[in-house]
Design a protein around this motif. Structure first.
Motif, PDB file in Angstrom:
ATOM      1  N   LEU A  83     -20.116  32.069  -2.411  1.00  0.00           N
ATOM      2  CA  LEU A  83     -20.826  32.983  -3.316  1.00  0.00           C
ATOM      3  C   LEU A  83     -21.062  34.299  -2.578  1.00  0.00           C
ATOM      4  N   LEU A  84     -20.540  35.400  -3.133  1.00  0.00           N
ATOM      5  CA  LEU A  84     -20.679  36.679  -2.440  1.00  0.00           C
ATOM      6  C   LEU A  84     -22.018  37.340  -2.729  1.00  0.00           C
ATOM      7  N   ASP A  85     -22.537  37.104  -3.916  1.00  0.00           N
ATOM      8  CA  ASP A  85     -23.784  37.771  -4.282  1.00  0.00           C
ATOM      9  C   ASP A  85     -24.567  36.876  -5.249  1.00  0.00           C
ATOM     10  N   LYS A 134     -25.814  32.183   0.995  1.00  0.00           N
ATOM     11  CA  LYS A 134     -25.661  31.193   2.076  1.00  0.00           C
ATOM     12  C   LYS A 134     -25.697  29.744   1.552  1.00  0.00           C
ATOM     13  N   ASP A 135     -26.152  29.567   0.330  1.00  0.00           N
ATOM     14  CA  ASP A 135     -26.258  28.209  -0.235  1.00  0.00           C
ATOM     15  C   ASP A 135     -24.938  27.689  -0.798  1.00  0.00           C
ATOM     16  N   VAL A 136     -23.995  28.585  -1.013  1.00  0.00           N
ATOM     17  CA  VAL A 136     -22.698  28.161  -1.558  1.00  0.00           C
ATOM     18  C   VAL A 136     -21.616  28.558  -0.559  1.00  0.00           C
ATOM     19  N   ASP A 137     -21.270  27.643   0.309  1.00  0.00           N
ATOM     20  CA  ASP A 137     -20.270  27.909   1.343  1.00  0.00           C
ATOM     21  C   ASP A 137     -19.608  26.585   1.712  1.00  0.00           C
ATOM     22  N   GLY A 174     -17.250  28.323 -11.041  1.00  0.00           N
ATOM     23  CA  GLY A 174     -18.409  28.766 -11.816  1.00  0.00           C
ATOM     24  C   GLY A 174     -19.571  29.172 -10.918  1.00  0.00           C
ATOM     25  N   LEU A 175     -19.696  28.530  -9.767  1.00  0.00           N
ATOM     26  CA  LEU A 175     -20.783  28.876  -8.832  1.00  0.00           C
ATOM     27  C   LEU A 175     -20.527  30.218  -8.154  1.00  0.00           C
TER      28      LEU A 175
END
Ligand code: ATP
Length: 374
Positions: free
Chosen positions: A126-128, A140-143, A277-278
């Motif tokens: 997730l970039l933003d 940082k929660d989506v990596d 989607g995330l």
């Protein structure tokens, strides 16, 4: 795997940090159909802006050529790609004029199967925060990364139809799982986990194998046994398991828990659309089709999207992030970093297409990133 040219796959490789850019590499570019053509045009612009030491050669494989002369893959096409190129950049295939989709099958599945690109690497980042539909989720929660088996499963077209068109019609679609195929993708996942860091620099620690072994006991049993056996060789990595239905729910409940996910061809296909989607949707997702040590292929996760093709509205960032992934794989670390930073800046400054909240067209968004890279 670690000693080959293919030891980096999308996210930061621990070994690669600080390396210098590589010698000249040859890249085959196959834009394909629909929005594939539009997004690859922008991705190519960005490669050129990054001044990577590469030579690009474009091929017209796709629906137009198939309709013109009946060719899907020219004679010896896959052998030529493997022999003459270091990597392949692909857009998408699929065109409503080709009802059977035969060209897409022969080109895309042909590349995956005949070139034996067994690991489909799909980073989910997730970039933003604004791009994520979940509340309270930060970048940082989506990596995490999904490693999808790419050469077997239900996509080999094994099966058949009997008494078609009658009330007694029977259709079978067979799920092919070989010990070799299952073992190599699971091993790849553990190796990947060992060799790659998270974006914040912390080590990756967990491999989660996702299946449906409670219902699909034969194939699931093979995956379960193989996972257990391979995991013994990686004592520092935590081995976890989740059924695919539970995983879907957990992915939208709390994506923080995922690190490296290994799964079969179909589940990987499905969960990476959910995972996209995330990240802000299909337009943001990148992927690589890898066989360590061989010419590998890189493509955005999305398809040719006929409803939006030719309108200059497709998001080119998935394709541009795919280029960054490809360049990192080819050891152009600096160039890949620059491209990823430019996409991040575009997202933060809302220099994006409408699907992720901006007002730019495909071309304009691509040009913004290219000029930032320059
Ligand atoms: P395939 O099976 O070939 O992967 P698909 O059926 O999953 O294709 P896509 O072509 O990927 O479908 O796209 C589905 C829809 O998602 C599109 O019609 C479009 O609305 C949206 N979409 C996909 N890619 C993009 C993109 N790059 N930018 C904006 N929207 C996109």
């Amino acid at each position: 795997m670690s000693s080959t040219k293919n030891d980096k796959k999308g996210t930061q490789s621990r070994k690669s940090q600080g390396r210098k850019s590589a010698e000249k590499k040859r890249i085959a570019v196959i834009p394909g159909d629909g929005i594939g053509k539009e997004v690859i045009a922008q991705a190519v612009k960005v490669i050129q802006a990054a001044s990577a030491n590469v030579e690009l050669t474009e091929f017209d494989w796709g629906a137009d050529r198939y309709l013109r002369d009946g060719t899907t893959v020219p004679a010896d096409g896959f052998a030529m790609l493997a022999r003459d190129f270091d990597a392949i950049l692909v857009g998408a295939f699929g065109d409503p004029r080709v009802k059977t989709n035969i060209h897409a099958k022969e080109i895309l599945l042909g590349m995956r199967f005949k070139m034996d690109l067994y690991a489909n690497v799909r980073p989910v980042r997730l970039l933003d925060a604004a791009l994520c539909p979940l509340k309270g989720i930060e970048p940082k929660d989506v990596d995490f990364v999904v490693l999808r088996e790419n050469t077997e499963g239900v996509y080999t077209d094994a099966g058949g139809v009997f008494k078609q068109g009658t009330p007694d019609e029977i259709a079978t679609q067979e799920d092919i799982n070989t010990r070799k195929g299952v073992e190599r993708i699971i091993r790849y996942a553990f190796q990947y986990c060992e060799e790659h860091s998270k974006l914040d620099g912390s080590p990756r620690k967990t491999v989660l194998m996702c299946d449906k072994s409670n219902a699909m006991t034969h194939a699931g049993g093979l995956w379960q046994r193989t996972f257990k056996e391979v995991s013994v060789g990686y004592p520092r990595i935590t081995a976890q398991h989740m059924y695919v239905d539970a995983l879907c729910m957990q992915m939208v409940r709390d994506p923080r828990q995922f690190d490296v996910i290994a799964t079969n061809n179909m589940f990987g296909d499905i969960i990476t659309d959910l995972a996209a989607g995330l990240q802000g949707g299909l337009g943001m997702a990148a992927s690589g089709n890898i066989h360590p040590g061989r010419t590998s292929m890189f493509e955005p996760v999305h398809g040719s999207a006929p409803p939006i093709a030719g309108k200059n509205v497709a998001n080119p960032f998935g394709a541009i992030l795919t280029v960054a992934m490809m360049l990192r794989h080819l050891e152009f670390e600096k160039e890949a970093d620059k491209i990823e930073a430019a996409v991040l800046a575009a997202v933060r400054e809302k220099k994006t297409t409408q699907d992720i909240g901006g007002t730019l067209g495909t071309k304009e968004a691509g040009e913004w990133v290219a000029s930032r890279v320059r």
